[in-house]
Write a protein that holds these residues in place. Structure first.
Motif, mmCIF file in Angstrom:
data_model
loop_
_atom_site.group_PDB
_atom_site.id
_atom_site.type_symbol
_atom_site.label_atom_id
_atom_site.label_comp_id
_atom_site.label_asym_id
_atom_site.label_seq_id
_atom_site.Cartn_x
_atom_site.Cartn_y
_atom_site.Cartn_z
ATOM 1 N N VAL A 297 -21.064 40.009 17.400
ATOM 2 C CA VAL A 297 -19.623 40.208 17.583
ATOM 3 C C VAL A 297 -19.078 39.216 18.603
ATOM 4 C CG1 VAL A 297 -17.893 41.809 18.499
ATOM 5 C CG2 VAL A 297 -19.631 42.628 16.902
ATOM 6 N N GLN A 298 -19.867 38.950 19.630
ATOM 7 C CA GLN A 298 -19.452 37.991 20.649
ATOM 8 C C GLN A 298 -19.271 36.600 20.058
ATOM 9 O OE1 GLN A 298 -22.252 37.632 23.886
ATOM 10 N NE2 GLN A 298 -20.691 36.986 25.318
ATOM 11 N N VAL A 299 -20.170 36.202 19.186
ATOM 12 C CA VAL A 299 -20.042 34.896 18.525
ATOM 13 C C VAL A 299 -18.813 34.873 17.616
ATOM 14 C CG1 VAL A 299 -21.098 33.359 16.827
ATOM 15 C CG2 VAL A 299 -22.490 34.332 18.648
ATOM 16 N N CYS A 300 -18.612 35.953 16.865
ATOM 17 C CA CYS A 300 -17.425 36.025 15.993
ATOM 18 C C CYS A 300 -16.146 35.905 16.815
ATOM 19 C CB CYS A 300 -17.422 37.336 15.212
ATOM 20 S SG CYS A 300 -18.734 37.459 13.978
ATOM 21 N N GLY A 301 -16.128 36.567 17.963
ATOM 22 C CA GLY A 301 -14.974 36.457 18.847
ATOM 23 C C GLY A 301 -14.752 35.034 19.322
ATOM 24 N N SER A 302 -15.851 34.323 19.590
ATOM 25 C CA SER A 302 -15.739 32.932 20.021
ATOM 26 C C SER A 302 -15.181 32.049 18.914
ATOM 27 C CB SER A 302 -17.117 32.414 20.455
ATOM 28 O OG SER A 302 -17.644 33.181 21.489
ATOM 29 N N CYS A 306 -11.808 29.871 19.050
ATOM 30 C CA CYS A 306 -11.685 28.434 18.796
ATOM 31 C C CYS A 306 -10.540 28.131 17.832
ATOM 32 C CB CYS A 306 -12.995 27.891 18.224
ATOM 33 S SG CYS A 306 -14.366 27.856 19.391
ATOM 34 N N LEU A 307 -10.303 29.037 16.886
ATOM 35 C CA LEU A 307 -9.274 28.817 15.869
ATOM 36 C C LEU A 307 -7.869 29.120 16.371
ATOM 37 C CD1 LEU A 307 -11.109 30.347 12.761
ATOM 38 C CD2 LEU A 307 -10.858 27.929 13.350
ATOM 39 N N ILE A 308 -7.740 30.076 17.296
ATOM 40 C CA ILE A 308 -6.403 30.510 17.690
ATOM 41 C C ILE A 308 -6.012 30.129 19.113
ATOM 42 C CG2 ILE A 308 -6.593 32.473 16.129
ATOM 43 C CD1 ILE A 308 -6.944 34.285 18.553
ATOM 44 N N VAL A 309 -6.963 29.529 19.865
ATOM 45 C CA VAL A 309 -6.654 29.235 21.262
ATOM 46 C C VAL A 309 -5.476 28.282 21.407
ATOM 47 C CG1 VAL A 309 -8.239 27.283 21.472
ATOM 48 C CG2 VAL A 309 -7.685 28.649 23.495
ATOM 49 N N ALA A 313 0.025 31.416 23.884
ATOM 50 C CA ALA A 313 0.163 31.088 25.300
ATOM 51 C C ALA A 313 -1.110 31.463 26.049
ATOM 52 C CB ALA A 313 1.363 31.830 25.894
ATOM 53 N N ARG A 314 -1.487 30.623 27.014
ATOM 54 C CA ARG A 314 -2.691 30.873 27.803
ATOM 55 C C ARG A 314 -2.586 32.214 28.539
ATOM 56 N NH1 ARG A 314 -3.716 26.644 25.023
ATOM 57 N NH2 ARG A 314 -3.878 24.586 25.984
ATOM 58 N N LYS A 315 -1.438 32.465 29.155
ATOM 59 C CA LYS A 315 -1.276 33.698 29.935
ATOM 60 C C LYS A 315 -1.360 34.929 29.046
ATOM 61 C CE LYS A 315 1.658 33.924 33.354
ATOM 62 N NZ LYS A 315 2.827 33.798 34.257
ATOM 63 N N LEU A 316 -0.826 34.836 27.841
ATOM 64 C CA LEU A 316 -0.896 35.968 26.922
ATOM 65 C C LEU A 316 -2.348 36.301 26.593
ATOM 66 C CD1 LEU A 316 0.443 38.008 25.019
ATOM 67 C CD2 LEU A 316 0.502 36.205 23.275
ATOM 68 N N PHE A 317 -3.144 35.280 26.309
ATOM 69 C CA PHE A 317 -4.565 35.499 26.040
ATOM 70 C C PHE A 317 -5.243 36.164 27.231
ATOM 71 C CE2 PHE A 317 -4.346 32.241 22.613
ATOM 72 C CZ PHE A 317 -5.030 32.940 21.632
#
Length: 497
Positions: A297-302, A306-309, A313-317
Motif C-alpha cells: 500500500v505504501q508503494v501504491c501511495g508513492s 508521483c502522478l498527482i504531486v 498545492a504543496r500546502k494542501l498535500f
C-alpha cells in the motif's frame, strides 16, 4: 511532445532512477530489522546468540548515529568531488554492510553493519535529491523529485517480501545484489551540469547538459548553460550573509519543522517494528502478511503521489496528509488499548487499514513534499549546507525516537506511543498552514518574498508581495487594498521605504 523533449524526459528519468538505487538501498536497510527481529530473538537465531530487546533497539537506532556523522561530510564531498563520485561513496557503506552480515554472525558484526548502513542512508538523503534537482528541468522536476520516496518505499517492500520468502543468508544476498547493480549502472550516467559549471569545466558541462536535454547541438543548450554560468548564486560560494538572510533563516525553520514532523509521525518505528506491531495489534492475520500488505500500500501511495504531486498545492498535500496520519494513529492506539483490556479481541483488518492509511499519507505528502519544497525555498549556493543541517537534526531525532521506543512502550504502553505520534501529526497541520508558503508554480523571487513574512497565512490578506532595494538593503513591500507596508530584513516595518 517533440523528439528532444521525449528523449530528455527519458534520460532524466533513467538518471533519476539510477541515482535513487541508493535510496532504494536505504529503504531496504530501514525495513530489514522488521523482517529479521523475530528470528534474531528466537532460540533458533541465525547469529551466535539470542538478541535482547535492548540489543534490537541498538541495531534499529545505531545507524542514526553514523547518519549524524554523515551529515557533516556528504555535503562537503558532493561539492569537492562531484555528485557522481559521492554517489559511489554513499552506496559503498551499504555494500560493505551486507558483506559483513553474510560473512560474520556475531552481535558486534550486526551492530557494525547497521552503523555503516546509516552512513549510506544520510548520503542518500543529501546527495540524491541534489543530483536530481540539478539534472531535471522545469517540466520534470516535481515528478522526478517525488521518486525519492517511491524508491525508498520500493526498497522497504522488497526487503519485506524477501524477508518473508527467504532465510537470513539469502535475504542478505538479495540486499547485496542492489548495491552491485548500482555500482555498474551508475558509471553510464553523466555528472550534473551544474556541478561541472561550478568546477569550471564548461566543455564537460555542455556535453552533460546536451545529454540530459536530449539534444546533439550546442546551440539548443547554450542559453541554459549561460544561465548556469552567469547566475551568481550557482557559481559563487555562499557567504555568512547568505545564511543570515531572513528568507534563508525562515526556510531553515520550515525545514526543521518538517524533519521533526517526519520523525515524530512514527514512520520509522512502524517500518522497523512492523511485524512486532501487528503481533500486538489484536489482529488474527499473519504479522508477516500484514507487513507486506502495508508495504504494498505504501508503494501504491508513492506511485499515486508521483502522478498527482504536480497537480495540487504543496500546502494542501501537507495539511491533509498530516491530518489523515493523525486520525489513523489515534485509531491504531485505540486498537492497542482495547487489546490491553480484552486479550481475545479480534481487531481484524483495522490495524492493517490504519497503518495503510498512515503510510499512504506519508507517501503522498508528509514524507515526500518537504523534499520538493526544499529545492524551491533554498538558494542553490546555500542548499547543500542547509540540507546537511536538516539531515543532522533528522538523524539525531530519529536516533532518539527509535532508541527510546522500547522504553516508551514500558512506561506509556504501545497505545500511548501511538497517541503521542498522533498528537505530533495533529500539531503539524496548523503549523504548516501558518508558516509554510505555497511554492507550486511559483518563481524563487516570489517564494523568497513570502519567506520574509513569518506567517505565510498573511499572504491571503495582501494584494501583492514584492521586493525592492533601497540603499543596498532589500525591502519587502506588502500591499493590501488600503495600505502599503515596507519591511526590512530585521522585520522592522514602516510606511515609507
Amino acid at each position: 511532445m517533440d523528439t528532444a523533449r521525449k528523449k530528455a524526459t527519458a534520460r532524466q528519468t533513467i538518471a533519476t532512477l539510477t541515482a535513487n538505487l541508493v535510496t532504494f538501498s536505504y529503504g531496504v536497510y530501514s525495513g530489514w530489522p522488521a523482517t529479521v527481529q523475530p528470528a534474531l530473538q528466537s532460540p533458533a537465531t541465525p547469529l551466535e546468540g539470542q538478541l535482547s530487546d535492548d540489543s534490537i533497539s541498538w541495531s534499529n537506532s545505531l545507524g542514526y548515529i553514523s547518519a549524524i556523522l554523515g551529515t557533516l561530510i556528504w555535503g562537503v564531498l558532493a561539492e569537492k568531488y562531484g555528485r557522481k563520485v559521492t554517489g559511489y561513496l554513499t552506496m559503498a557503506p551499504f555494500l560493505i554492510s551486507w558483506v559483513v552480515l553474510l560473512l560474520t554472525k556475531s552481535e558486534m558484526s550486526l551492530l557494525v553493519a547497521r552503523f555503516l548502513g546509516g552512513l549510506g542512508g544520510s548520503g542518500a538523503a543529501i546527495n540524491t535529491p541534489m543530483f536530481v534537482g540539478e539534472v531535471s528541468d522545469e517540466h520534470t522536476n516535481a515528478a522526478l523529485g517525488s521518486l525519492f520516496i517511491l524508491m525508498y518505499n520500493l526498497g522497504v517492500l522488497y526487503v519485506y517480501v524477501c524477508g518473508t520468502c527467504f532465510g537470513y543468508t539469502s535475504l542478505n544476498s538479495a540486499c547485496l545484489v542492489v548495491s552491485v547493480v548500482f555500482m555498474v549502472v551508475w558509471y553510464t550516467i553523466p555528472e550534473s551540469p551544474t556541478c561541472l559549471v561550478r568546477k569550471n569545466k564548461p566543455v564537460e558541462a555542455r556535453d552533460s547538459l546536451k545529454w540530459f536535454r536530449g539534444t546533439d547541438t550546442d546551440k539548443e543548450v547554450e542559453e541554459e548553460l549561460d544561465s548556469l554560468t552567469v547566475r551568481g548564486d550557482q557559481v559563487l560560494p555562499a557567504s555568512m550573509a547568505d545564511f543570515m538572510e531572513v528568507g534563508t533563516v525562515k526556510a531553515m525553520i520550515i525545514g526543521f519543522i518538517f524533519q521533526t514532523g517526519t520523525q515524530l509521525c512514527g514512520i520509522n518505528v512502524i517500518l522497523s517494528y512492523a511485524v512486532d506491531i501487528f503481533d500486538q495489534s489484536g489482529s488474527k492475520l499473519s504479522p508477516n502478511v500484514c507487513t507486506i500488505l502495508v508495504g504494498l500500500v505504501q508503494v501504491c501511495g508513492s506511485v499515486i503521489g508521483c502522478l498527482i504531486v504536480t497537480k495540487g498545492a504543496r500546502k494542501l498535500f501537507l495539511i491533509s496528509t498530516y491530518s489523515a496520519a493523525a486520525v489513523s494513529l489515534y485509531i491504531m492506539g485505540g486498537c492497542f488499548y482495547a487489546t490491553s483490556f480484552y486479550k481475545d479481541v479480534n481487531t481484524g483488518l483495522l490495524p492493517v487499514a490504519c497503518l495503510s492509511a498512515h503510510v499512504i499519507a506519508f507517501s503522498l505528502g508528509l514524507g515526500m513534499v518537504p523534499y520538493i519544497v526544499y529545492t524551491e525555498i533554498f538558494k542553490p549556493n546555500v542548499r547543500n549546507v542547509c540540507m546537511s543541517a536538516l539531515m543532522f537534526w533528522n538523524n539525531a531525532l530519529g536516533f532518539g525516537v527509535l532508541k527510546a521506543y522500547p522504553y516508551m512502550q514500558d512506561s506509556l504502553h504501545i497505545s500511548g506511543c501511538f497517541w503521542l505520534f498522533a498528537l505530533a501529526c495533529t500539531v503539524m497541520a496548523p503549523v504548516t498552514y501558518l508558516f509554510v508558503p505555497e511554492t507550486r508554480n511559483k518563481s524563487f523571487e516570489y517564494i523568497n518574498n513570502q519567506l520574509q513574512l513569518w506567517f505565510s497565512g498573511l499572504e491571503t490578506k495582501a494584494k501583492s508581495v514584492t521586493s525592492l532595494t533601497v540603499k543596498n538593503t532589500k525591502v519587502v513591500v506588502v500591499e493590501s487594498k488600503d495600505k502599503k507596508v515596507y519591511m526590512e530584513n530585521n522585520q522592522i516595518c514602516s510606511n515609507e521605504p
